[in-house]
Design a protein around this motif. Structure first.
Motif, PDB file in Angstrom:
ATOM      1  N   ASN A 117      13.843  -4.448  -7.113  1.00 33.43           N
ATOM      2  CA  ASN A 117      14.070  -3.691  -8.334  1.00 33.43           C
ATOM      3  C   ASN A 117      13.140  -2.489  -8.291  1.00 33.43           C
ATOM      4  OD1 ASN A 117      11.449  -4.543  -9.424  1.00 33.43           O
ATOM      5  ND2 ASN A 117      12.429  -6.531  -9.722  1.00 33.43           N
ATOM      6  N   PRO A 118      13.208  -1.592  -9.260  1.00 34.40           N
ATOM      7  CA  PRO A 118      12.339  -0.411  -9.194  1.00 34.40           C
ATOM      8  C   PRO A 118      10.857  -0.736  -9.063  1.00 34.40           C
ATOM      9  CG  PRO A 118      14.049  -0.077 -10.827  1.00 34.40           C
ATOM     10  CD  PRO A 118      14.186  -1.495 -10.368  1.00 34.40           C
ATOM     11  N   VAL A 119      10.396  -1.786  -9.741  1.00 33.46           N
ATOM     12  CA  VAL A 119       8.966  -2.130  -9.675  1.00 33.46           C
ATOM     13  C   VAL A 119       8.605  -2.706  -8.310  1.00 33.46           C
ATOM     14  CG1 VAL A 119       7.152  -3.609 -10.620  1.00 33.46           C
ATOM     15  CG2 VAL A 119       8.781  -2.496 -12.160  1.00 33.46           C
ATOM     16  N   SER A 120       9.386  -3.668  -7.818  1.00 34.62           N
ATOM     17  CA  SER A 120       9.061  -4.300  -6.542  1.00 34.62           C
ATOM     18  C   SER A 120       9.226  -3.325  -5.371  1.00 34.62           C
ATOM     19  CB  SER A 120       9.915  -5.545  -6.321  1.00 34.62           C
ATOM     20  OG  SER A 120      11.292  -5.225  -6.275  1.00 34.62           O
ATOM     21  N   SER A 121      10.218  -2.443  -5.454  1.00 41.94           N
ATOM     22  CA  SER A 121      10.377  -1.456  -4.381  1.00 41.94           C
ATOM     23  C   SER A 121       9.208  -0.473  -4.386  1.00 41.94           C
ATOM     24  CB  SER A 121      11.701  -0.707  -4.528  1.00 41.94           C
ATOM     25  OG  SER A 121      11.756   0.005  -5.748  1.00 41.94           O
ATOM     26  N   ALA A 122       8.739  -0.094  -5.566  1.00 44.07           N
ATOM     27  CA  ALA A 122       7.573   0.781  -5.668  1.00 44.07           C
ATOM     28  C   ALA A 122       6.332   0.101  -5.106  1.00 44.07           C
ATOM     29  CB  ALA A 122       7.340   1.191  -7.119  1.00 44.07           C
ATOM     30  N   LEU A 123       6.193  -1.203  -5.346  1.00 44.81           N
ATOM     31  CA  LEU A 123       5.048  -1.948  -4.812  1.00 44.81           C
ATOM     32  C   LEU A 123       5.112  -2.042  -3.290  1.00 44.81           C
ATOM     33  CD1 LEU A 123       4.725  -4.841  -7.430  1.00 44.81           C
ATOM     34  CD2 LEU A 123       3.204  -2.869  -7.140  1.00 44.81           C
ATOM     35  N   SER A 124       6.316  -2.169  -2.742  1.00 48.40           N
ATOM     36  CA  SER A 124       6.465  -2.184  -1.277  1.00 48.40           C
ATOM     37  C   SER A 124       6.043  -0.850  -0.679  1.00 48.40           C
ATOM     38  CB  SER A 124       7.918  -2.486  -0.900  1.00 48.40           C
ATOM     39  OG  SER A 124       8.320  -3.733  -1.378  1.00 48.40           O
ATOM     40  N   ALA A 125       6.504   0.231  -1.303  1.00 42.64           N
ATOM     41  CA  ALA A 125       6.109   1.563  -0.838  1.00 42.64           C
ATOM     42  C   ALA A 125       4.607   1.763  -1.002  1.00 42.64           C
ATOM     43  CB  ALA A 125       6.871   2.626  -1.620  1.00 42.64           C
ATOM     44  N   LEU A 126       4.058   1.246  -2.094  1.00 44.62           N
ATOM     45  CA  LEU A 126       2.618   1.375  -2.345  1.00 44.62           C
ATOM     46  C   LEU A 126       1.805   0.626  -1.297  1.00 44.62           C
ATOM     47  CD1 LEU A 126       0.386   2.410  -4.267  1.00 44.62           C
ATOM     48  CD2 LEU A 126       0.632   0.246  -5.527  1.00 44.62           C
ATOM     49  N   ALA A 127       2.294  -0.541  -0.868  1.00 42.13           N
ATOM     50  CA  ALA A 127       1.590  -1.310   0.159  1.00 42.13           C
ATOM     51  C   ALA A 127       1.489  -0.510   1.457  1.00 42.13           C
ATOM     52  CB  ALA A 127       2.307  -2.646   0.395  1.00 42.13           C
ATOM     53  N   ALA A 128       2.605   0.099   1.859  1.00 41.22           N
ATOM     54  CA  ALA A 128       2.594   0.916   3.077  1.00 41.22           C
ATOM     55  C   ALA A 128       1.677   2.119   2.913  1.00 41.22           C
ATOM     56  CB  ALA A 128       4.021   1.366   3.408  1.00 41.22           C
ATOM     57  N   PHE A 129       1.736   2.734   1.742  1.00 44.64           N
ATOM     58  CA  PHE A 129       0.907   3.907   1.437  1.00 44.64           C
ATOM     59  C   PHE A 129      -0.577   3.564   1.523  1.00 44.64           C
ATOM     60  CE2 PHE A 129      -1.242   6.158  -2.181  1.00 44.64           C
ATOM     61  CZ  PHE A 129      -1.333   7.406  -1.586  1.00 44.64           C
ATOM     62  N   LEU A 130      -0.983   2.484   0.879  1.00 40.24           N
ATOM     63  CA  LEU A 130      -2.402   2.112   0.862  1.00 40.24           C
ATOM     64  C   LEU A 130      -2.885   1.681   2.242  1.00 40.24           C
ATOM     65  CD1 LEU A 130      -2.631   0.159  -2.522  1.00 40.24           C
ATOM     66  CD2 LEU A 130      -3.420   2.494  -2.014  1.00 40.24           C
ATOM     67  N   LEU A 131      -2.041   0.989   2.991  1.00 40.99           N
ATOM     68  CA  LEU A 131      -2.422   0.570   4.336  1.00 40.99           C
ATOM     69  C   LEU A 131      -2.637   1.782   5.235  1.00 40.99           C
ATOM     70  CD1 LEU A 131      -2.948  -1.745   6.262  1.00 40.99           C
ATOM     71  CD2 LEU A 131      -0.483  -1.885   6.693  1.00 40.99           C
ATOM     72  N   ARG A 132      -1.773   2.774   5.094  1.00 40.19           N
ATOM     73  CA  ARG A 132      -1.937   4.001   5.890  1.00 40.19           C
ATOM     74  C   ARG A 132      -3.212   4.745   5.482  1.00 40.19           C
ATOM     75  NH1 ARG A 132      -2.174   6.918  10.309  1.00 40.19           N
ATOM     76  NH2 ARG A 132      -1.723   9.128   9.960  1.00 40.19           N
ATOM     77  N   LEU A 133      -3.505   4.817   4.183  1.00 36.31           N
ATOM     78  CA  LEU A 133      -4.735   5.476   3.735  1.00 36.31           C
ATOM     79  C   LEU A 133      -5.973   4.745   4.250  1.00 36.31           C
ATOM     80  CD1 LEU A 133      -4.141   6.567   0.018  1.00 36.31           C
ATOM     81  CD2 LEU A 133      -3.958   7.928   2.107  1.00 36.31           C
ATOM     82  N   CYS A 134      -5.942   3.436   4.233  1.00 37.51           N
ATOM     83  CA  CYS A 134      -7.077   2.664   4.753  1.00 37.51           C
ATOM     84  C   CYS A 134      -7.250   2.915   6.252  1.00 37.51           C
ATOM     85  CB  CYS A 134      -6.874   1.175   4.489  1.00 37.51           C
ATOM     86  SG  CYS A 134      -7.086   0.685   2.766  1.00 37.51           S
ATOM     87  N   ALA A 135      -6.126   3.016   6.975  1.00 35.81           N
ATOM     88  CA  ALA A 135      -6.205   3.293   8.412  1.00 35.81           C
ATOM     89  C   ALA A 135      -6.870   4.638   8.666  1.00 35.81           C
ATOM     90  CB  ALA A 135      -4.807   3.256   9.026  1.00 35.81           C
ATOM     91  N   ILE A 136      -6.522   5.635   7.849  1.00 32.70           N
ATOM     92  CA  ILE A 136      -7.137   6.958   7.993  1.00 32.70           C
ATOM     93  C   ILE A 136      -8.612   6.902   7.634  1.00 32.70           C
ATOM     94  CG2 ILE A 136      -7.143   9.318   7.092  1.00 32.70           C
ATOM     95  CD1 ILE A 136      -4.108   9.007   6.642  1.00 32.70           C
ATOM     96  N   ARG A 137      -8.921   6.225   6.531  1.00 29.17           N
ATOM     97  CA  ARG A 137     -10.303   6.168   6.043  1.00 29.17           C
ATOM     98  C   ARG A 137     -11.231   5.417   6.989  1.00 29.17           C
ATOM     99  NH1 ARG A 137     -14.775   5.908   5.210  1.00 29.17           N
ATOM    100  NH2 ARG A 137     -15.992   5.778   3.276  1.00 29.17           N
ATOM    101  N   PHE A 138     -10.755   4.300   7.528  1.00 29.96           N
ATOM    102  CA  PHE A 138     -11.623   3.436   8.331  1.00 29.96           C
ATOM    103  C   PHE A 138     -11.340   3.503   9.825  1.00 29.96           C
ATOM    104  CE2 PHE A 138     -11.291   1.344   4.116  1.00 29.96           C
ATOM    105  CZ  PHE A 138     -12.633   1.452   3.735  1.00 29.96           C
ATOM    106  N   GLY A 139     -10.409   4.366  10.215  1.00 30.95           N
ATOM    107  CA  GLY A 139     -10.123   4.543  11.636  1.00 30.95           C
ATOM    108  C   GLY A 139      -9.480   3.340  12.295  1.00 30.95           C
ATOM    109  N   TRP A 140      -8.626   2.638  11.561  1.00 29.08           N
ATOM    110  CA  TRP A 140      -7.975   1.454  12.125  1.00 29.08           C
ATOM    111  C   TRP A 140      -6.982   1.853  13.210  1.00 29.08           C
ATOM    112  CZ3 TRP A 140      -6.543  -1.296   6.884  1.00 29.08           C
ATOM    113  CH2 TRP A 140      -7.733  -1.790   6.304  1.00 29.08           C
ATOM    114  N   ARG A 141      -7.068   1.159  14.330  1.00 30.28           N
ATOM    115  CA  ARG A 141      -6.161   1.421  15.445  1.00 30.28           C
ATOM    116  C   ARG A 141      -5.570   0.116  15.943  1.00 30.28           C
ATOM    117  NH1 ARG A 141     -10.300   5.502  18.672  1.00 30.28           N
ATOM    118  NH2 ARG A 141     -10.242   7.179  17.130  1.00 30.28           N
ATOM    119  N   ALA A 142      -4.405   0.209  16.548  1.00 29.27           N
ATOM    120  CA  ALA A 142      -3.769  -0.981  17.101  1.00 29.27           C
ATOM    121  C   ALA A 142      -4.509  -1.408  18.366  1.00 29.27           C
ATOM    122  CB  ALA A 142      -2.299  -0.701  17.420  1.00 29.27           C
TER     123      ALA A 142
END
Length: 219
Positions: free
Chosen positions: A180-205
């Protein structure tokens, strides 16, 4: 399903916003590569629309949205003009651009997964196309600029992983009929925050275990 979650005007606005940010990143790389204005426009457009174009061709959504909506053409061109004349200023807000790029990543992986499912793909393959939608434009950009795609480089922060997380969450929500609009927004938010954390903390595979390679490592 997309039109159940968002009105067409909201969906288009979100799409255009993501396209603009991805176009900025493509245009900036073109400037660094010393491309002329035509090359800048091509790289900006390829970055902005490449992932969605690949998705639409695979699922049979033809003609692709990039060729039916004038906004998909005009937006990368506006980004090109902005970068051509103001690229020193745009470079200075590169961190802000990275934040918006992460937001576009989160949005596109969810929208791409949902659209692929609407066109009849199974959920695992829909999630794959969600990742392609989010990250495909960056791969096209790097190939055209004669660079190893950032997606494949060990010395860059994780990019595909956040898209995989967001697309997988969207697929799970579809499976359990909870999208639904809320759960889809939360899914997008999860990807967004994970990418920001990767940039902030230099996370690499991680690389291969006990890797033994004579190849020189790129900086």
């Amino acid at each position: 399903m997309l039109t159940d979650l968002f009105t067409p005007s909201v969906l288009q606005a979100l799409d255009i916003a993501g396209i603009f940010v991805f176009a900025i990143s493509g245009a900036l790389l073109a400037v660094r590569k010393n491309f002329d204005v035509f090359g800048i426009a091509v790289l900006a457009t390829a970055t902005a629309t490449g992932g969605g174009l690949i998705r639409d061709l695979i699922i049979g959504a033809v003609p692709p949205a990039a060729f039916t909506d004038l906004g998909y053409l005009v937006t990368p061109l506006l980004a090109t003009v902005l970068v051509v004349f103001l690229h020193p200023q745009v470079e200075r807000i590169n961190r802000a651009v990275a934040v918006f790029d992460a937001a576009g990543l989160g949005l596109f992986c969810v929208v791409g997964t949902t659209k692929a499912y609407e066109y009849g793909l199974g959920l695992p393959f829909a999630a794959v196309l969600g990742v392609v939608t989010a990250a495909g434009g960056g791969v096209v950009r790097d190939v055209l600029a004669n660079e190893v795609p950032s997606l494949l480089r060990w010395d860059r922060e994780i990019y595909a992983v956040p898209a995989i997380v967001g697309a997988s969450l969207a697929a799970l929500l579809i499976h359990f009929e909870a999208l639904n609009p809320v759960s889809s927004a939360l899914s997008a938010l999860a990807a967004f925050l994970l990418r920001l954390c990767a940039i902030r903390f230099g996370w690499r595979a991680p690389r291969a275990w006990h890797r033994r390679s004579a190849a020189a490592e790129e900086a």
